[in-house]
Design a protein around this motif. Sequence first.
Motif, PDB file in Angstrom:
ATOM      1  N   UNK A  80       0.733  -1.245  -0.020  1.00 34.18           N
ATOM      2  CA  UNK A  80      -0.223  -0.059   0.019  1.00 34.18           C
ATOM      3  C   UNK A  80       0.769   1.080   0.014  1.00 34.18           C
ATOM      4  N   UNK A  81       1.889   1.257   0.920  1.00 37.09           N
ATOM      5  CA  UNK A  81       2.799   2.548   0.803  1.00 37.09           C
ATOM      6  C   UNK A  81       3.486   2.814  -0.737  1.00 37.09           C
ATOM      7  N   UNK A  82       4.041   1.504  -0.899  1.00 40.82           N
ATOM      8  CA  UNK A  82       4.538   1.812  -2.409  1.00 40.82           C
ATOM      9  C   UNK A  82       3.710   2.077  -3.458  1.00 40.82           C
ATOM     10  N   UNK A  83       2.327   1.747  -3.307  1.00 42.11           N
ATOM     11  CA  UNK A  83       1.441   2.038  -4.440  1.00 42.11           C
ATOM     12  C   UNK A  83       1.085   3.568  -4.159  1.00 42.11           C
ATOM     13  N   UNK A  84       0.889   4.074  -3.017  1.00 45.13           N
ATOM     14  CA  UNK A  84       0.760   5.338  -2.615  1.00 45.13           C
ATOM     15  C   UNK A  84       1.756   6.520  -3.009  1.00 45.13           C
ATOM     16  N   UNK A  89       3.435  10.390  -7.487  1.00 44.90           N
ATOM     17  CA  UNK A  89       3.953  11.167  -8.669  1.00 44.90           C
ATOM     18  C   UNK A  89       3.238  11.000  -9.578  1.00 44.90           C
ATOM     19  N   UNK A  90       2.492  10.040 -10.159  1.00 44.30           N
ATOM     20  CA  UNK A  90       1.823  10.142 -11.477  1.00 44.30           C
ATOM     21  C   UNK A  90       0.823  10.980 -11.364  1.00 44.30           C
ATOM     22  N   UNK A  91       0.181  11.272 -10.506  1.00 41.74           N
ATOM     23  CA  UNK A  91      -1.242  12.175 -10.269  1.00 41.74           C
ATOM     24  C   UNK A  91      -0.633  13.712 -10.449  1.00 41.74           C
ATOM     25  N   UNK A  92       0.502  14.014 -10.292  1.00 42.75           N
ATOM     26  CA  UNK A  92       0.867  15.458 -10.566  1.00 42.75           C
ATOM     27  C   UNK A  92       0.575  15.821 -11.799  1.00 42.75           C
ATOM     28  N   UNK A  93       1.262  15.200 -12.792  1.00 41.78           N
ATOM     29  CA  UNK A  93       0.921  15.744 -14.264  1.00 41.78           C
ATOM     30  C   UNK A  93      -0.624  15.245 -14.722  1.00 41.78           C
ATOM     31  N   UNK A  94      -1.046  14.309 -14.123  1.00 42.25           N
ATOM     32  CA  UNK A  94      -2.358  14.005 -14.734  1.00 42.25           C
ATOM     33  C   UNK A  94      -3.350  14.681 -14.336  1.00 42.25           C
ATOM     34  N   UNK A  95      -3.326  15.200 -12.984  1.00 44.22           N
ATOM     35  CA  UNK A  95      -4.476  15.936 -12.410  1.00 44.22           C
ATOM     36  C   UNK A  95      -4.033  17.303 -11.909  1.00 44.22           C
ATOM     37  N   UNK A  96      -2.617  17.583 -11.890  1.00 46.04           N
ATOM     38  CA  UNK A  96      -2.461  18.966 -11.277  1.00 46.04           C
ATOM     39  C   UNK A  96      -2.087  18.938  -9.861  1.00 46.04           C
ATOM     40  N   UNK A  97      -2.350  17.556  -9.355  1.00 51.50           N
ATOM     41  CA  UNK A  97      -2.158  17.713  -7.790  1.00 51.50           C
ATOM     42  C   UNK A  97      -0.765  18.011  -7.122  1.00 51.50           C
ATOM     43  N   UNK A 112      -7.174   2.250  -2.658  1.00 52.69           N
ATOM     44  CA  UNK A 112      -8.196   2.254  -1.739  1.00 52.69           C
ATOM     45  C   UNK A 112      -8.265   0.571  -1.408  1.00 52.69           C
ATOM     46  N   UNK A 113      -8.379  -0.224  -2.547  1.00 53.15           N
ATOM     47  CA  UNK A 113      -8.506  -1.561  -2.262  1.00 53.15           C
ATOM     48  C   UNK A 113      -7.344  -2.141  -1.313  1.00 53.15           C
ATOM     49  N   UNK A 114      -6.250  -1.736  -1.299  1.00 49.97           N
ATOM     50  CA  UNK A 114      -5.364  -2.412  -0.535  1.00 49.97           C
ATOM     51  C   UNK A 114      -5.288  -1.754   0.844  1.00 49.97           C
ATOM     52  N   UNK A 115      -5.923  -0.597   1.039  1.00 53.54           N
ATOM     53  CA  UNK A 115      -6.095   0.115   2.218  1.00 53.54           C
ATOM     54  C   UNK A 115      -7.193  -0.805   3.185  1.00 53.54           C
ATOM     55  N   UNK A 116      -8.540  -0.841   2.235  1.00 51.61           N
ATOM     56  CA  UNK A 116      -9.362  -1.893   2.721  1.00 51.61           C
ATOM     57  C   UNK A 116      -9.232  -3.276   3.220  1.00 51.61           C
ATOM     58  N   UNK A 117      -8.166  -3.870   2.521  1.00 46.54           N
ATOM     59  CA  UNK A 117      -7.797  -5.020   2.745  1.00 46.54           C
ATOM     60  C   UNK A 117      -7.174  -5.115   3.870  1.00 46.54           C
ATOM     61  N   UNK A 118      -6.302  -4.053   4.316  1.00 50.19           N
ATOM     62  CA  UNK A 118      -5.470  -3.879   5.423  1.00 50.19           C
ATOM     63  C   UNK A 118      -6.550  -4.050   6.602  1.00 50.19           C
ATOM     64  N   UNK A 298      -2.469  -4.565 -11.211  1.00 49.76           N
ATOM     65  CA  UNK A 298      -3.045  -3.507 -10.363  1.00 49.76           C
ATOM     66  C   UNK A 298      -2.408  -2.208  -9.926  1.00 49.76           C
ATOM     67  N   UNK A 299      -0.975  -2.560  -9.519  1.00 51.07           N
ATOM     68  CA  UNK A 299      -0.364  -1.303  -9.060  1.00 51.07           C
ATOM     69  C   UNK A 299       0.379  -0.410 -10.157  1.00 51.07           C
ATOM     70  N   UNK A 300       0.615  -1.165 -11.176  1.00 52.83           N
ATOM     71  CA  UNK A 300       1.194  -0.308 -12.188  1.00 52.83           C
ATOM     72  C   UNK A 300       0.453   0.260 -13.407  1.00 52.83           C
ATOM     73  N   UNK A 301      -0.620  -0.347 -13.778  1.00 52.46           N
ATOM     74  CA  UNK A 301      -1.706   0.219 -14.677  1.00 52.46           C
ATOM     75  C   UNK A 301      -1.914   1.554 -14.346  1.00 52.46           C
ATOM     76  N   UNK A 302      -2.175   1.904 -13.298  1.00 50.06           N
ATOM     77  CA  UNK A 302      -2.935   3.140 -12.787  1.00 50.06           C
ATOM     78  C   UNK A 302      -2.053   4.261 -13.183  1.00 50.06           C
TER      79      UNK A 302
END
Length: 365
Positions: A80-84, A89-97, A112-118, A298-302
Motif C-alpha cells: 500500500x505504501x509503495x502504491x501510494x 507522483x503520477x497524479x501530479x502531471x495527470x491531475x495537477x495535484x 483504496x483496495x489495498x487500504x481496505x484489505x488492511x 494492479x499497481x502499475x496500470x494506474x
Amino acid sequence: MEKRIYKIDTTKGILIFLVVTGHMLLPLQGRTRLLTNLFYAIYCFHMPAFVFLSGILAFGFVNSEGAVQWKRWLRLVYWYVIFEVIVFFSEIPAYGKSGDFPDLFHESGSPWYLLCLIEWYLMIPLLRNLKRRLREPAGGEARAEALLGGAILLISLASGYLRGVGDFLSLDRGFAFAPFFYLGYFLAEHRLIRVGLGMQKERCRLARLLRTVGAVTLICVFLFLFDRGEAIRNVFFGTWYDRVWEGPGQQNHWHMLWVFRLSWYLLASAVSYLFFCSIPQGRGALPERVGRQTLPIYILHRPIRDMLLAAGFFDSINPGSKQSLALLLLCSFALTWLLSCSPVSGLFAVLDAPFRHQKKERPSR
C-alpha cells in the motif's frame, strides 16, 4: 498440501482485465450511451467479485492453531505504501495535484483496495473471537455466523449515512464492500468455495434464480443505465450516501438510500455468481497466468493510465466511435498482458522477497 484451485487464478485474470478496462474507460464515461453502459456493466459487479475472492484467499490469516499470520498483514501495508508513493507522483502531471508527501490516510483512488484489505484483515481475529463467544452459550456455528453476518450487513447499510468522513482511510469503500469480503472468508472456512464459485453447477432453484437475475441485471445495466439510472449509479462505487444520489430529490429519497445499497448487494451477488459459473474449471493458459500476477498489473496500470491522461491520449479518443472503443479494449488487454510478463513479475518478486517464504493455508475445494 491442498490442491490449488486453478479457477481462482483464471477468474482473477479476467477480473484484473476488467479493472484495467474500467480505469481506461473512466476518463470518457458519461459522454456516450455505449461507452457509459459498458463502464457500469463492468462496475456493477467486478469489484464485489474481486473482494469476494480476496475474502476466500484471506483464509489462513488466522491458522488452525489460532495464530495470526501478521506477516501477511504487513505485506499489505508494505505494498500500500509503495502504491501510494507511485500514484502520488503520477497524479501530479495527470491531475495537477500538489503536495510534499503522499497522504497515507486519505484515499479515493485505486490504492483504496489495498487500504481496505488492511482493515478487513485486521477484523478477522476479532470476528473469529466474537464467533467463538456467540457459539459457546447457545451452541451453534450457524447461529453465530448468522448473527455476525447480519451485524456486518446492518453496519454496512447504516454506515452510508455518515457525513464528514470523506475519503479518510477509504472507510466508505471499507464499509460498503465488507459483506462481500467476509462472505468469501466464511465460505472458505467451511470448505464451500466450490459452491461460491459456481463449480458444482447446482441445479437447485436458488442457483437458477441467481443466474437468471444476474443475466437480467447485466442486460438492464448495459441497455438502460445511461438513460434511466444517472441519479443512483454511484451506488456501484460504494460511496457515502450523499454521493449516491447527487441529483434533484436527494432529500426526498434520503431515508431510502440504504435500500439502493441492499439492492446492489443482491444484484451484484447474482451477476458475480453468473460470472463465476461462466468461467471454465480447467487450466486456462493466458487468463490463469495473468491471474497469478495481479499485483503488478494492479499497481502499475494506474500510473500508466495517468501518464496517458497527462499526454492527452484520451483527448484524442472519440467516445462515440466504436473503433475508438475497440482500441481502448485492445489497449487494456495489451497492458494487462504486458504487466503480467516475466520481466515485470520478476521485479515484483524481488520487491516481495521479504514476504515470500511464509507458510499459507490454502483454501480447499
